[in-house]
Design a protein around this motif. Structure first.
Motif, mmCIF file in Angstrom:
data_model
loop_
_atom_site.group_PDB
_atom_site.id
_atom_site.type_symbol
_atom_site.label_atom_id
_atom_site.label_comp_id
_atom_site.label_asym_id
_atom_site.label_seq_id
_atom_site.Cartn_x
_atom_site.Cartn_y
_atom_site.Cartn_z
ATOM 1 N N TRP A 637 0.803 -1.135 -0.027
ATOM 2 C CA TRP A 637 0.055 -0.070 -0.090
ATOM 3 C C TRP A 637 0.803 1.245 -0.043
ATOM 4 O O TRP A 637 2.178 1.240 0.334
ATOM 5 N N HIS A 638 0.111 2.273 -0.223
ATOM 6 C CA HIS A 638 0.835 3.645 -0.414
ATOM 7 C C HIS A 638 0.088 4.485 0.490
ATOM 8 O O HIS A 638 -1.215 4.459 1.290
ATOM 9 N N VAL A 639 0.580 5.939 0.597
ATOM 10 C CA VAL A 639 -0.112 6.950 1.475
ATOM 11 C C VAL A 639 -1.282 7.048 1.157
ATOM 12 O O VAL A 639 -2.218 7.262 1.825
ATOM 13 N N THR A 640 -1.658 7.055 -0.197
ATOM 14 C CA THR A 640 -2.997 7.221 -0.580
ATOM 15 C C THR A 640 -4.015 6.104 -0.161
ATOM 16 O O THR A 640 -5.296 6.304 -0.375
ATOM 17 N N ASP A 641 -3.518 4.949 0.045
ATOM 18 C CA ASP A 641 -4.358 3.923 0.519
ATOM 19 C C ASP A 641 -4.747 3.880 1.974
ATOM 20 O O ASP A 641 -5.531 3.018 2.588
ATOM 21 N N GLU A 644 -8.678 7.488 6.413
ATOM 22 C CA GLU A 644 -8.832 8.994 6.467
ATOM 23 C C GLU A 644 -8.544 9.164 7.909
ATOM 24 O O GLU A 644 -7.895 10.043 8.242
ATOM 25 N N THR A 647 -4.359 9.598 8.014
ATOM 26 C CA THR A 647 -3.859 10.676 7.284
ATOM 27 C C THR A 647 -4.677 11.927 7.678
ATOM 28 O O THR A 647 -3.863 13.280 7.234
ATOM 29 N N THR A 651 -3.032 15.923 6.360
ATOM 30 C CA THR A 651 -3.528 16.532 5.164
ATOM 31 C C THR A 651 -3.953 17.922 5.218
ATOM 32 O O THR A 651 -4.143 18.498 6.278
ATOM 33 N N VAL A 656 -4.226 17.203 0.119
ATOM 34 C CA VAL A 656 -2.889 16.650 -0.235
ATOM 35 C C VAL A 656 -2.527 16.001 0.971
ATOM 36 O O VAL A 656 -2.348 16.669 2.086
ATOM 37 N N VAL A 657 -1.966 14.785 0.950
ATOM 38 C CA VAL A 657 -1.669 13.981 2.149
ATOM 39 C C VAL A 657 -0.057 14.050 2.072
ATOM 40 O O VAL A 657 0.500 13.782 1.197
ATOM 41 N N GLY A 658 0.386 14.235 3.308
ATOM 42 C CA GLY A 658 1.995 13.863 3.275
ATOM 43 C C GLY A 658 2.785 15.152 3.683
ATOM 44 O O GLY A 658 4.075 15.255 3.812
#
Length: 885
Positions: A637-641, A644, A647, A651, A656-658
């Motif tokens: 998985w990645h940050v976008t996965d 909520e 993250t 956010t 934008v996450v991260g």
């Protein structure tokens, strides 16, 4: 005939006004304008006589104008009060500390960028206590649903636990240990499996078994020890005595109306739900949303109560001193106009008050009334002597303006010295304080005489005629103290001042700054339940992350490098000097080497399932272990996965996450310790990445560190400027003669006494009470100046007569100023209370020097001068028995 008389009178008034204007605009010698009676000669020097006469003419013309048309001045004052008071009601109160620094300061600029890009603002805790664990969870779940259903615009998230994040992370827990450690764990599990199989088949050749598959050992190796902070994912104490519902909002600290609306909604929903629950439940509210509103309410009430208390104390002592209703009415009206004009101008020039300048109402009242006191005391003195009202006004004008104007200028200069600071609180303090002194002086010499004339018309002044009183006053006026006592006072005062200077050296060496923020906060005595709820909620939710600082990168790709640089700084710090505990980012939830770890972890899970089926893992251990075993369907998985809930803290407003990083304060350190706060702030205020790009940090830690560093930098400059400005004011008033030397020497003695008092009381300096030091110079010299001005005007009467005639008014001036500062001791803010205490010490020191040491010096000088003029063999005055005592 009537028209002709009216025209002549109007022409005469115009001439009077012309004299006033010409006198004010003209240049004149201040040292020669201190005459008391109109018939006294003002100067023998031909180059200054004309200037001195112009000054006297101006004030006498002003007195005639006030005596003839007092209602003109009253009407102007009423208009000024209406306009100034109306403007003053529009003043807003700023409580955010970043507003006390220049808007161009890098930390303030970065904080503004953070506010514009970060969704999170204030938060509230709803603490549910009582009942059983299941009941608390049901209550929390219901409250979360009710608040979400209302869907207010300010709501970021409301939750009573980390259930979503917990469900996501538990089957992935093994992915967060290193690949090498995971490989060793897999090998050990395989070895244990082989050993258990060999044990059952009797084929084991090695008697030493590999590590077993018990839960308490496996959770250590999987990195799960302490990971389960929240039982079943709820923000609930482990005992379980309480549960917390966290409401995160986008409301900034200064948006009071929205803060109040949000808290009202949260409270109403919680209380409505509480009505249908068992009585055992108790609901409390905390968090910075609650604290911010409580602080604002306390400060606004504090400003009103302290201001009214200060004004009330000042007016009370005025009435006790003068014991005349006309004095109280006249001075009250004068003070009201001065305050209205001062804070009306504040609204026009600044537009707001802050946590420091909001208390200037009491301070300006205590210092600004002094000019009216000196004037009124002189006016009453002349009226008691039988002088008519108009002439008494003229004598009061010409006899007091030098001392009071010098005092006003010195006080304004002392306040103004704070204006060199970058600290906006000091700059605003400087402007308002300086304006207050000048405005109050102008109002005292324009409105007060007109009010006195109106009082005379209503009811003429009737001084007491008791013979005993006159005899006693004459006796006191002729009394002279023993020379020995005067010497003790003079030299003892200097000795105490020198002792104060000597003690000041170690006092400064041991750093007199206050570094405990708890000693500068509001003391909300009636908010015990709020603080108790905040403490319990912090323990449950995690107070460390709640107090973490935010860094905002330009793009998510910078954040991994940002974390590595910051952690390297932390690791290089000496033991016990770590600036922070950890850096948290969204990438912490995305482990590295996923493609290598995941197959290994899935094979490990398959082996544990088989071991459980064969009985190699007990049922109890398997129940604990199973939630942490990944399913076969798990993929990298990645940050976008990420869910909520995980993250959200990382956010920005654009979604934008991260881009965000959280810096957790060091364990065992308190952000109430300013020394630690500065070390923490310096560790992340500017970070240079390996790419050469820079990321700035801000937040509470950096803002407070900048405030303190600014104050530390400005203290010596401001104190020096205030002192030299005060000296300049005195030299301007007494520029030719020895009078200035005595006044300045008295000021130095007063400063030495203040230093002695500070060391004796162990007073600490903070970024609020520091203003008392430079201001003490300007206001403290007031008393020496007024006494010396009276002495210089009537040198033949002697210092004891000058002290008898003006000493009471001088002491009263100090009393009003002291009472204005004493009112600050009633504040809920501990920093403001320390300002009041330090200022009172300064006032007492300067007053004692002016009314004890200075008269003693002057008295000894008189005796020495008299001895030099007496022929040998003749008794010195005072050696024989005094005839009048």
């Amino acid at each position: 005939m009537g028209d002709r008389s009216l025209a002549l009178k109007r022409d005469e008034d115009n001439v009077v006004i012309l004299h006033v204007v010409r006198g004010v605009l003209g240049t004149f010698d201040l040292d020669k304008c201190a005459s008391v009676h109109e018939e006294e000669s003002v100067s023998s020097a031909p180059d200054t006589a004309h200037d001195s006469t112009r000054a006297e003419r101006a004030f006498r013309g002003l007195a005639r104008l006030q005596a003839r048309h007092p209602l003109w001045f009253v009407a102007i004052a009423l208009l000024l009060t209406a306009v100034g008071g109306g403007l003053a009601t529009r003043l807003s109160l700023m409580l955010r500390f970043e507003q006390l620094l220049p808007e161009t300061r890098p930390s303030v600029v970065e904080l503004a960028r953070l506010s514009a890009n970060v969704r999170a603002g204030s938060h509230a805790f709803v603490l549910v206590e009582g009942g059983d664990a299941a009941g608390q969870r049901a209550f929390g779940d219901a409250l979360v649903e009710r608040i979400r259903a209302r869907a207010p615009l300010w709501l970021v998230e409301v939750s009573d636990g980390v259930q979503d994040g917990r469900r996501f992370l538990r089957p992935r827990a093994g992915m967060f240990i290193s690949l090498a450690e995971l490989q060793r764990l897999y090998d050990d599990v395989e070895a244990r499996w082989s050993w258990e199989v060999g044990k059952q088949t009797g084929t084991n050749l090695d008697d030493e078994p590999p590590p077993d598959l018990a839960w308490d050992k496996l959770k250590q190796r999987l990195g799960l020890a302490g990971a389960e902070q929240y039982p079943d994912g709820y923000f609930q104490a482990k005992n379980p005595s309480a549960l917390v519902v966290v409401v995160n909002t986008s409301i900034e600290g200064g948006d009071l109306a929205t803060m109040q609306a949000a808290l009202s909604l949260i409270q109403s929903e919680a209380r409505a739900l509480r009505q249908h629950q068992p009585k055992a439940f108790q609901v409390s509210f905390a968090g910075d949303l609650v604290t911010g509103l409580a602080e604002y309410g306390a400060v606004t009430r504090d400003l009103l109560s302290v201001g009214l208390l200060g004004i009330g104390l000042v007016l009370g002592v005025l009435f006790l001193y003068f014991r005349r209703l006309r004095a109280l009415v006249a001075l009250s009206a004068t003070l009201s106009v001065g305050l209205a004009a001062t804070f009306g101008l504040t609204e026009l020039l600044i537009g707001h008050l802050n946590v420091a300048t909001g208390f200037l109402v009491s301070i300006v009242a205590g210092g600004g009334i002094n000019f009216g006191i000196i004037y009124l005391a002189r006016f009453f003195e002349e009226r008691r002597r039988g002088v008519d009202p108009q002439r008494a006004l003229a004598i009061a004008h010409t006899g007091t303006w030098l001392g009071t104007s010098t005092a006003a200028l010195a006080a304004a200069a002392a306040y103004g010295s704070l204006g060199i600071s970058e600290f906006r609180a000091f700059r605003d303090f400087a402007l308002i304080g300086s304006m207050g002194m000048i405005v109050c002086w102008l109002v005292s010499y324009s409105l007060l005489p007109a009010l006195l004339i109106l009082c005379e018309r209503f009811r003429p002044f009737s001084p007491p005629e008791a013979a005993a009183t006159s005899t006693r006053a004459a006796s006191v006026g002729q009394w002279t103290p023993p020379v020995g006592a005067a010497r003790w006072i003079a030299f003892g005062g200097v000795g105490l001042a020198l002792a104060g200077v000597a003690t000041l050296v170690p006092y400064v060496r041991h750093d007199p700054m206050e570094y405990d923020m708890r000693q500068m906060q509001n003391n909300l005595g009636g908010s015990g339940d709020m603080y108790r709820a905040a403490r319990i909620a912090g323990q449950i939710v995690g107070a460390k992350l709640d107090g973490a600082m935010l860094l905002l990168a330009d793009r998510p790709g910078q954040v991994p490098d940002l974390k590595r640089v910051l952690e390297a700084r932390r690791d290089r710090a000496p033991a016990g000097q770590k600036p922070f505990e950890a850096v948290h980012t969204a990438f912490d939830f995305v482990p590295d080497h996923q493609s290598e770890k995941l197959p290994l972890l899935q094979r490990l899970a398959g082996r544990i399932h088989k071991a459980h089926a064969r009985g190699f893992v007990s049922e109890a251990d398997f129940q604990q272990l199973e939630p942490f075993l990944p399913p076969d369907t798990l993929t990298p998985w990645h940050v976008t996965d990420l869910p909520e809930m995980l993250t959200r803290p990382f956010t920005d407003r654009a979604g934008v996450v991260g881009r965000l990083a959280l810096i957790e304060p060091a364990a065992g350190q308190s952000d109430s310790d300013v020394k630690y706060l500065m070390r923490w702030a310096d560790s992340f205020r500017s970070v240079r990445l390996p790419s050469g790009e820079s990321i700035r940090g801000s937040g509470r830690a950096v803002i407070f560190a900048d405030i303190l560093s600014t104050v530390l930098h400005d203290i010596p400059r401001t104190v020096a400027l205030a002192f030299f400005a005060t000296v300049a004011s005195v030299l301007l008033a007494f520029r030719r003669g020895w009078h200035a030397s005595f006044v300045l020497a008295s000021l130095l003695v007063g400063v030495g006494w203040v230093a002695f008092g500070m060391t004796l009381l162990h007073l600490k300096i903070n970024f609020f009470n520091f203003v008392a030091l430079p201001v003490s110079f300007g206001i403290g010299v007031d008393y020496s100046v007024n006494l010396m001005q009276r002495y210089a005007a009537e040198p033949k009467s002697g210092v004891m007569a000058a002290l008898r005639r003006s000493g009471g008014a001088v002491v009263l001036c100090s009393m009003t100023t002291i009472l204005g500062y004493l009112a600050l001791l009633a504040s809920v803010n501990q920093a403001i209370r320390s300002l009041g205490l330090l200022a009172v010490v300064g006032e007492i020191g300067c007053l004692a020097a002016a009314t004890l040491v200075l008269p003693a010096w002057l008295y000894l000088r008189e005796r020495r001068t008299a001895s030099a003029s007496i022929p040998p063999g003749t008794n010195e005055p005072g050696d024989a028995e005094p005839a009048a005592s």
